[in-house]
Design an enzyme around this catalytic site. Structure first.
Site, PDB file in Angstrom:
ATOM      1  N   LYS A 119       4.752   0.752   1.651  1.00 12.75           N
ATOM      2  CA  LYS A 119       3.537   0.983   0.858  1.00 12.75           C
ATOM      3  C   LYS A 119       3.853   1.180  -0.622  1.00 12.75           C
ATOM      4  O   LYS A 119       2.990   0.966  -1.481  1.00 12.75           O
ATOM      5  CB  LYS A 119       2.807   2.230   1.359  1.00 12.75           C
ATOM      6  CG  LYS A 119       2.360   2.152   2.789  1.00 12.75           C
ATOM      7  CD  LYS A 119       1.079   1.395   2.931  1.00 12.75           C
ATOM      8  CE  LYS A 119       0.579   1.506   4.361  1.00 12.75           C
ATOM      9  NZ  LYS A 119      -0.639   0.768   4.577  1.00 12.75           N
ATOM     10  N   SER A 150      -3.971   9.262   6.672  1.00 12.87           N
ATOM     11  CA  SER A 150      -3.243  10.341   7.322  1.00 12.87           C
ATOM     12  C   SER A 150      -1.755  10.040   7.313  1.00 12.87           C
ATOM     13  O   SER A 150      -0.948  10.802   7.804  1.00 12.87           O
ATOM     14  CB  SER A 150      -3.707  10.491   8.767  1.00 12.87           C
ATOM     15  OG  SER A 150      -3.539   9.258   9.426  1.00 12.87           O
ATOM     16  N   ASN A 188       1.500   7.061   5.715  1.00 13.31           N
ATOM     17  CA  ASN A 188       2.446   6.728   4.650  1.00 13.31           C
ATOM     18  C   ASN A 188       1.794   6.445   3.302  1.00 13.31           C
ATOM     19  O   ASN A 188       2.393   6.704   2.264  1.00 13.31           O
ATOM     20  CB  ASN A 188       3.274   5.510   5.075  1.00 13.31           C
ATOM     21  CG  ASN A 188       4.276   5.866   6.161  1.00 13.31           C
ATOM     22  OD1 ASN A 188       4.856   6.943   6.149  1.00 13.31           O
ATOM     23  ND2 ASN A 188       4.482   4.954   7.102  1.00 13.31           N
ATOM     24  N   ASP A 200      11.956 -19.429  10.589  1.00 14.66           N
ATOM     25  CA  ASP A 200      10.901 -20.081  11.348  1.00 14.66           C
ATOM     26  C   ASP A 200       9.805 -19.078  11.701  1.00 14.66           C
ATOM     27  O   ASP A 200       8.671 -19.455  11.913  1.00 14.66           O
ATOM     28  CB  ASP A 200      11.485 -20.615  12.655  1.00 14.66           C
ATOM     29  CG  ASP A 200      12.900 -21.160  12.464  1.00 14.66           C
ATOM     30  OD1 ASP A 200      13.019 -22.127  11.698  1.00 14.66           O
ATOM     31  OD2 ASP A 200      13.865 -20.608  13.031  1.00 14.66           O
ATOM     32  N   GLY A 216      -1.500  -2.555  10.563  1.00 12.39           N
ATOM     33  CA  GLY A 216      -2.335  -1.366  10.518  1.00 12.39           C
ATOM     34  C   GLY A 216      -3.645  -1.772   9.860  1.00 12.39           C
ATOM     35  O   GLY A 216      -4.596  -2.184  10.524  1.00 12.39           O
ATOM     36  N   GLY A 230      -3.540  -4.302   7.609  1.00 13.10           N
ATOM     37  CA  GLY A 230      -3.369  -5.754   7.439  1.00 13.10           C
ATOM     38  C   GLY A 230      -2.779  -6.183   6.105  1.00 13.10           C
ATOM     39  O   GLY A 230      -2.491  -7.364   5.901  1.00 13.10           O
ATOM     40  N   GLY A 231      -2.602  -5.257   5.183  1.00 14.20           N
ATOM     41  CA  GLY A 231      -2.094  -5.603   3.845  1.00 14.20           C
ATOM     42  C   GLY A 231      -0.703  -6.217   3.877  1.00 14.20           C
ATOM     43  O   GLY A 231      -0.407  -7.139   3.103  1.00 14.20           O
TER      44      GLY A 231
END
Ligand SMILES: [Zn+2]
Length: 369
Positions: free
Chosen positions: A93, A117, A119, A210, A217, A219-220
């Site tokens: 993050k 809640s 990271n 490949d 979480g 999606g970032g």
């Protein structure tokens, strides 16, 4: 430099400045993307190395990015582990937060508010301390005491809400009151921009793969890694996109990709706590990029997660349980014949086990009663 945004639904251009409490398009409520023209001109270290391909250059560095890429043979697969847990606050993050906090300063905000809640809160509190600005972190009452203590040690004000959902509703209201900015990592495109540098680094460290497997979480990370590889292909540095597989917790499957592995089994889940985000706003985008790269969505049971966590610790990787989800997914993908032995696979190890060592001990069955 003001961050310019474009609505991914209607194309409307807008900005987010101090006192504005929503990241969504003011015209249609669509999700924002950063509006700029990235170029490939790597120079220097960390995230600043990719300034030409980012919408904003981090002002102060804590040494985020430039994480090691470690090669191991695993079940006959060439596995490349990207040690994201070695970032300053112990998770990937920090890539997004380093950019988001620069934007906060440039938008003229005197403080930040975030609801989480996990990271992200610790990352935001870490960078707020570095920049000397106030951070209010809204957490569900059930958040672990250890995490609340760490947030307070970093100088953040911890506000407790009855639930994770209430925290999300409360954060923008506090942001408005204190004239601060809501970081909003589940919609803030700077978390996607930050995460894409992980793909750039893996490329520069020699990964020619490949397959990529990431935990989802909000999606970032998945969207950022996809964007990074797509740009590398666009710039002619890579020939093709790797297949993007996403790992989910068996108790909450959300990524509706065409290929689903391990879904609908009668298996206990709940071990990958950072993946238990009920309705992330960008989950449809994650399903789209998974389909586009002909990847899959893999649901991982508690038993499989525990086994993968044990294997990571046996290799010396001190990670949080959620970080074991992609390795557990890899085993299922090999068993299903979707990933062949001899393939090159990239797995980011997303978060440090040092913040949650009690949970890790319990999961590995080694805690003393
Ligand atoms: Zn719009």
């Amino acid at each position: 430099m003001v961050l310019r945004l474009k609505c991914s639904s209607c194309g409307h251009r807008f900005t987010v400045v101090a006192g504005v409490t929503s990241w969504l398009c003011p015209k249609c409520g669509g999700l924002p993307e950063a509006d700029y023209g990235p170029e490939w001109r790597p120079e220097g270290r960390g995230l600043a190395r990719y300034s030409a391909s980012l919408p904003i250059t981090p002002k102060i560095s804590l040494g985020e990015g430039s994480t090691p890429l470690i090669f191991r043979r695993f079940y006959g697969v060439n596995t490349y582990f990207k040690l994201e847990y070695l970032n300053p606050s112990g998770s990937f993050k920090d890539r997004g937060t380093a950019l988001a906090m620069t934007h906060v300063i440039e938008a003229g905000a005197s403080g930040v508010v975030e609801d989480t809640s996990g990271n992200t809160g610790i990352s935001v509190a870490t960078y707020s301390a570095t920049y000397g600005i106030k951070a209010v972190i809204v957490v569900p009452r059930t958040a672990p005491e250890g995490k609340k203590g760490l947030l307070r040690a970093l100088g953040a004000e911890v506000v407790e809400a009855p639930s994770r959902g209430d925290a999300a509703l409360l954060a923008p209201r506090i942001a408005e009151e204190v004239k601060g900015l809501h970081v909003g990592h589940t919609v803030n495109p700077l978390y996607i921009e930050g995460a894409k540098t992980l793909a750039y680094e893996a490329y520069e460290q020699g990964f020619r793969g490949d397959e990529v497997i990431v935990p989802v979480g909000s999606g970032g990370l998945a969207l950022g890694v996809f964007k990074g590889f797509r740009e590398l292909v666009k710039w002619g540095l890579l020939d093709s996109l790797p297949h993007l597989h996403v790992a989910e917790d068996a108790s909450l499957t959300r990524v509706d990709a065409p290929v689903k592995i391990g879904w609908g089994r009668d298996e206990e889940g709940g071990g990958a706590d950072a993946l238990l985000v009920p309705e992330p706003p960008r989950i449809k985008e994650v399903a789209d990029v998974t389909a586009l790269t002909r990847g899959s969505s893999v649901a991982v049971s508690l038993k499989e997660l525990r086994e993968a966590l044990r294997e990571l610790y046996s290799m010396g990787f001190i990670v949080e349980p959620t970080s074991a989800a992609p390795l557990a997914a890899l085993k299922l993908l090999i068993d299903e014949g979707i990933i062949d032995r001899g393939s090159n696979v990239l797995i980011p190890l997303t978060g440090s086990g040092l913040k949650v060592i009690a949970t890790v001990s319990k999961m590995l069955g080694i805690s003393r009663r």
